[in-house]
Design a protein around this motif. Structure first.
Motif, PDB file in Angstrom:
ATOM      1  N   ARG A  38      33.119 -68.369-109.762  1.00 18.52           N
ATOM      2  CA  ARG A  38      34.034 -67.315-109.315  1.00 18.52           C
ATOM      3  C   ARG A  38      34.440 -67.453-107.857  1.00 18.52           C
ATOM      4  NH1 ARG A  38      36.016 -62.811-112.369  1.00 18.52           N
ATOM      5  NH2 ARG A  38      35.162 -63.075-114.440  1.00 18.52           N
ATOM      6  N   ARG A  39      33.493 -67.920-107.029  1.00 20.47           N
ATOM      7  CA  ARG A  39      33.752 -67.948-105.585  1.00 20.47           C
ATOM      8  C   ARG A  39      33.935 -69.376-105.036  1.00 20.47           C
ATOM      9  NH1 ARG A  39      35.413 -63.791-105.857  1.00 20.47           N
ATOM     10  NH2 ARG A  39      34.535 -61.798-105.293  1.00 20.47           N
ATOM     11  N   GLY A  40      33.577 -70.364-105.833  1.00 25.90           N
ATOM     12  CA  GLY A  40      33.763 -71.757-105.406  1.00 25.90           C
ATOM     13  C   GLY A  40      32.582 -72.314-104.619  1.00 25.90           C
ATOM     14  N   HIS A  41      31.709 -71.460-104.133  1.00 24.36           N
ATOM     15  CA  HIS A  41      30.558 -71.914-103.332  1.00 24.36           C
ATOM     16  C   HIS A  41      29.530 -70.786-103.266  1.00 24.36           C
ATOM     17  CE1 HIS A  41      31.648 -69.355 -99.835  1.00 24.36           C
ATOM     18  NE2 HIS A  41      32.827 -69.433-100.421  1.00 24.36           N
ATOM     19  N   LEU A  42      28.346 -71.145-102.771  1.00 32.32           N
ATOM     20  CA  LEU A  42      27.288 -70.135-102.594  1.00 32.32           C
ATOM     21  C   LEU A  42      26.965 -69.937-101.110  1.00 32.32           C
ATOM     22  CD1 LEU A  42      25.006 -71.489-105.447  1.00 32.32           C
ATOM     23  CD2 LEU A  42      25.845 -69.158-105.377  1.00 32.32           C
ATOM     24  N   ASP A  43      27.145 -70.988-100.324  1.00 31.17           N
ATOM     25  CA  ASP A  43      26.737 -70.906 -98.922  1.00 31.17           C
ATOM     26  C   ASP A  43      27.569 -69.866 -98.164  1.00 31.17           C
ATOM     27  OD1 ASP A  43      28.666 -73.099 -99.480  1.00 31.17           O
ATOM     28  OD2 ASP A  43      28.914 -72.970 -97.305  1.00 31.17           O
ATOM     29  N   GLY A  44      26.887 -69.131 -97.325  1.00 31.75           N
ATOM     30  CA  GLY A  44      27.555 -68.133 -96.487  1.00 31.75           C
ATOM     31  C   GLY A  44      27.826 -66.796 -97.171  1.00 31.75           C
ATOM     32  N   LEU A  45      27.665 -66.717 -98.500  1.00 36.80           N
ATOM     33  CA  LEU A  45      27.934 -65.446 -99.183  1.00 36.80           C
ATOM     34  C   LEU A  45      26.821 -64.442 -98.901  1.00 36.80           C
ATOM     35  CD1 LEU A  45      29.134 -66.590-102.746  1.00 36.80           C
ATOM     36  CD2 LEU A  45      30.543 -65.885-100.803  1.00 36.80           C
ATOM     37  N   LYS A  46      27.201 -63.157 -98.874  1.00 40.34           N
ATOM     38  CA  LYS A  46      26.199 -62.090 -98.713  1.00 40.34           C
ATOM     39  C   LYS A  46      25.924 -61.516-100.101  1.00 40.34           C
ATOM     40  CE  LYS A  46      27.496 -60.412 -94.136  1.00 40.34           C
ATOM     41  NZ  LYS A  46      28.897 -60.119 -93.866  1.00 40.34           N
ATOM     42  N   VAL A  47      24.653 -61.568-100.504  1.00 39.16           N
ATOM     43  CA  VAL A  47      24.278 -61.115-101.844  1.00 39.16           C
ATOM     44  C   VAL A  47      23.250 -59.989-101.739  1.00 39.16           C
ATOM     45  CG1 VAL A  47      23.341 -61.830-104.086  1.00 39.16           C
ATOM     46  CG2 VAL A  47      24.603 -63.495-102.686  1.00 39.16           C
ATOM     47  N   ALA A  48      23.539 -58.854-102.384  1.00 38.83           N
ATOM     48  CA  ALA A  48      22.567 -57.742-102.401  1.00 38.83           C
ATOM     49  C   ALA A  48      21.916 -57.680-103.779  1.00 38.83           C
ATOM     50  CB  ALA A  48      23.270 -56.426-102.101  1.00 38.83           C
ATOM     51  N   ILE A  49      20.586 -57.798-103.811  1.00 32.85           N
ATOM     52  CA  ILE A  49      19.846 -57.658-105.075  1.00 32.85           C
ATOM     53  C   ILE A  49      19.215 -56.264-105.043  1.00 32.85           C
ATOM     54  CG2 ILE A  49      18.097 -58.691-106.588  1.00 32.85           C
ATOM     55  CD1 ILE A  49      18.411 -61.317-105.096  1.00 32.85           C
ATOM     56  N   CYS A  50      19.568 -55.428-106.024  1.00 29.78           N
ATOM     57  CA  CYS A  50      19.212 -54.004-105.931  1.00 29.78           C
ATOM     58  C   CYS A  50      18.363 -53.534-107.113  1.00 29.78           C
ATOM     59  CB  CYS A  50      20.474 -53.144-105.944  1.00 29.78           C
ATOM     60  SG  CYS A  50      21.788 -53.760-104.879  1.00 29.78           S
ATOM     61  N   ASP A  98      29.699 -54.672 -96.925  1.00 26.88           N
ATOM     62  CA  ASP A  98      30.359 -55.979 -96.796  1.00 26.88           C
ATOM     63  C   ASP A  98      29.787 -57.106 -97.642  1.00 26.88           C
ATOM     64  OD1 ASP A  98      32.398 -55.329 -95.132  1.00 26.88           O
ATOM     65  OD2 ASP A  98      31.148 -55.510 -93.324  1.00 26.88           O
ATOM     66  N   VAL A  99      29.047 -56.794 -98.690  1.00 29.41           N
ATOM     67  CA  VAL A  99      28.496 -57.900 -99.488  1.00 29.41           C
ATOM     68  C   VAL A  99      29.554 -58.471-100.436  1.00 29.41           C
ATOM     69  CG1 VAL A  99      26.069 -57.152 -99.373  1.00 29.41           C
ATOM     70  CG2 VAL A  99      27.486 -56.422-101.302  1.00 29.41           C
ATOM     71  N   ASP A 100      29.353 -59.748-100.806  1.00 31.83           N
ATOM     72  CA  ASP A 100      30.256 -60.431-101.749  1.00 31.83           C
ATOM     73  C   ASP A 100      29.783 -60.236-103.185  1.00 31.83           C
ATOM     74  OD1 ASP A 100      31.924 -62.311 -99.842  1.00 31.83           O
ATOM     75  OD2 ASP A 100      29.844 -62.368 -99.162  1.00 31.83           O
ATOM     76  N   ILE A 101      28.466 -60.061-103.331  1.00 32.27           N
ATOM     77  CA  ILE A 101      27.877 -59.988-104.673  1.00 32.27           C
ATOM     78  C   ILE A 101      26.881 -58.831-104.720  1.00 32.27           C
ATOM     79  CG2 ILE A 101      26.538 -61.260-106.443  1.00 32.27           C
ATOM     80  CD1 ILE A 101      29.046 -62.849-105.655  1.00 32.27           C
ATOM     81  N   VAL A 102      26.958 -58.036-105.793  1.00 38.69           N
ATOM     82  CA  VAL A 102      25.974 -56.969-106.012  1.00 38.69           C
ATOM     83  C   VAL A 102      25.249 -57.290-107.313  1.00 38.69           C
ATOM     84  CG1 VAL A 102      25.609 -54.493-106.305  1.00 38.69           C
ATOM     85  CG2 VAL A 102      27.555 -55.307-104.943  1.00 38.69           C
ATOM     86  N   MET A 103      23.956 -57.574-107.204  1.00 40.34           N
ATOM     87  CA  MET A 103      23.172 -57.952-108.379  1.00 40.34           C
ATOM     88  C   MET A 103      22.240 -56.786-108.702  1.00 40.34           C
ATOM     89  SD  MET A 103      21.084 -61.516-108.465  1.00 40.34           S
ATOM     90  CE  MET A 103      22.318 -62.754-108.200  1.00 40.34           C
ATOM     91  N   GLY A 126      22.000 -71.580 -99.080  1.00 44.95           N
ATOM     92  CA  GLY A 126      22.654 -71.129 -97.846  1.00 44.95           C
ATOM     93  C   GLY A 126      23.309 -69.768 -97.907  1.00 44.95           C
ATOM     94  N   ALA A 127      22.966 -68.955 -98.930  1.00 45.39           N
ATOM     95  CA  ALA A 127      23.508 -67.583 -98.982  1.00 45.39           C
ATOM     96  C   ALA A 127      22.602 -66.662 -98.162  1.00 45.39           C
ATOM     97  CB  ALA A 127      23.576 -67.106-100.430  1.00 45.39           C
ATOM     98  N   HIS A 128      23.118 -65.455 -97.831  1.00 45.92           N
ATOM     99  CA  HIS A 128      22.314 -64.458 -97.105  1.00 45.92           C
ATOM    100  C   HIS A 128      21.882 -63.407 -98.112  1.00 45.92           C
ATOM    101  CE1 HIS A 128      23.731 -66.328 -93.493  1.00 45.92           C
ATOM    102  NE2 HIS A 128      24.972 -66.181 -93.911  1.00 45.92           N
ATOM    103  N   VAL A 129      20.582 -63.232 -98.259  1.00 42.17           N
ATOM    104  CA  VAL A 129      20.082 -62.336 -99.299  1.00 42.17           C
ATOM    105  C   VAL A 129      19.574 -61.027 -98.713  1.00 42.17           C
ATOM    106  CG1 VAL A 129      18.558 -62.143-101.309  1.00 42.17           C
ATOM    107  CG2 VAL A 129      19.308 -64.403-100.556  1.00 42.17           C
ATOM    108  N   ARG A 130      20.025 -59.914 -99.335  1.00 38.61           N
ATOM    109  CA  ARG A 130      19.480 -58.599 -99.001  1.00 38.61           C
ATOM    110  C   ARG A 130      18.817 -58.050-100.253  1.00 38.61           C
ATOM    111  NH1 ARG A 130      24.804 -55.652 -96.579  1.00 38.61           N
ATOM    112  NH2 ARG A 130      25.246 -57.135 -94.916  1.00 38.61           N
TER     113      ARG A 130
END
Ligand code: ASP
Length: 353
Positions: free
Chosen positions: A191-203, A256-261, A223-227
């Motif tokens: 969906r995004r073309g890459h994983l590095d640099g993305l902000k991902v929130a795991i909730c 501002d996250v790119d992904i909400v898991m 290389g993603a940023h995990v919250r």
């Protein structure tokens, strides 16, 4: 009994013992001359997939690249290959599963393997056979791949140390679920073309979630940023060591996250009360359109399933066809498992013990 990875239960029969047993053993006679003892011919050392922790980015990328090719194959009318013709795959599930077991079955069949689903409820395990007895019994039948789900963390590793076939961890307790993280990684990458640099929130229920652990390892490696966003009662004590930024409020965690898991409250692994009530949990931590406003306008919504609507996620966002990629995750799960079967059996075939 818990089989924590690295515990003595896991270590007492490590891979080196098996490798040595496969080579010509030597015994010492009284005069100390060395007499060779004939043993069985060398067997390939099976390669397992037990965890994402410590898996290098290049290895993760190798799985994802091959899985991407299987996505195209699965979308074509001709889905079958005979790559695993003559090979036997056993699904050994000690816990319920719909998506994972079905997708491993489909993956095996699409690659031409014979697939057997072992119903644990009617097997000898219910008659008191131990995990190791089961492993040795299955091993004697010359399996090629064993896919295992078990409620205890570390149990799949314990079993992998005992058998001569490829073992894939389909979820062990709250430890890891590596193929889920690979399919989540592929979903994001497509969906995004890459994983590095993305902000991902795991909730949600991080404490009891093997999906969260495997994803934190994979996303960090890529290389993603995990919250992580959860009440303190649903976070493990070692969360900082795992490499995730901790938030206790959805508004700040989703900013501002790119992904909400989203994750399910895993009541089957809970002993005691972790949240005051389901209603209160949904109020503070359930994903709604209102809370989603904090995320980027194009943020994707993910969930490994099974979903509890009205507990951790509102139906309106779960079914939003523009944002929710929950069904993509299910689709890509088959391709990822095909890639795992392909690579692991291939690597095993080319390795000598
Ligand atoms: N299906 C996932 C697992 O087996 C997530 C869940 O059960 O909530 O861990």
């Amino acid at each position: 009994m818990k089989f924590a990875p690295g515990s003595s239960a896991c270590k007492f029969n490590d891979r080196s013992c098996r490798t040595i047993a496969g080579r010509a053993r030597r015994t010492y006679s009284r005069d100390m001359t060395v007499a060779p003892v004939p043993t069985a011919p060398l067997r390939p050392v099976p390669r397992h997939l037990l965890a994402i922790e410590a898996m290098p980015a290049a290895e993760i990328t190798r799985f994802l690249n091959l899985a991407q090719r299987y996505v195209d194959q699965n979308r074509s009318p001709d889905k079958k290959r005979d790559l695993l013709h003559g090979k036997t795959l056993v699904n050994l599930f000690f816990e319920n599963s719909t998506r994972t077991r079905t997708s491993f079955e489909l993956a095996g069949k699409r690659l031409g393997a014979d697939v057997i689903n072992m119903a644990v409820a009617v097997s000898s395990i219910k008659k008191g056979e131990t995990l190791i007895d089961t492993a040795m019994t299955l091993n004697a039948m010359h399996l090629d791949v064993l896919v295992v789900r078990h409620p205890e963390s570390g149990a799949v590793k314990l079993l992998a140390d005992k058998v001569n076939c490829v073992v894939i961890n389909a979820g062990d307790g709250h430890h890891e679920h590596p193929t889920q993280a690979l399919l989540d990684g592929l979903t994001i990458r497509l969906r995004r073309g890459h994983l590095d640099g993305l902000k991902v929130a795991i909730c949600g229920d991080i404490l009891h979630s093997r999906v969260a652990r495997s994803n934190i390892h994979l996303l960090n490696a890529m290389g993603a940023h995990v919250r992580v966003v959860a009440p303190p009662t649903l976070l493990p004590a070692d969360i900082a060591r795992l490499g995730a930024e901790v938030h206790h409020r959805m508004e700040s965690g989703l900013a501002d996250v790119d992904i909400v898991m989203m994750l399910r409250l895993q009541t089957e692994r809970m002993s005691g009360q972790y949240v005051p009530s389901i209603r209160e949990y949904f109020h503070f931590f359930g994903l709604t359109r209102e809370k989603l406003k904090a995320a980027r306008p194009d943020a994707l919504i993910m969930h490994p399933g099974p979903m509890n609507r009205g507990v951790e996620i509102d139906s309106e966002v779960a079914d939003d066809i523009k944002r929710s990629v929950i069904l993509d995750q299910v689709e890509l799960g088959v391709a990822v498992r095909m890639a795992c079967l392909d690579l692991l059996t291939r690597d095993t075939n080319s390795t000598t013990g």
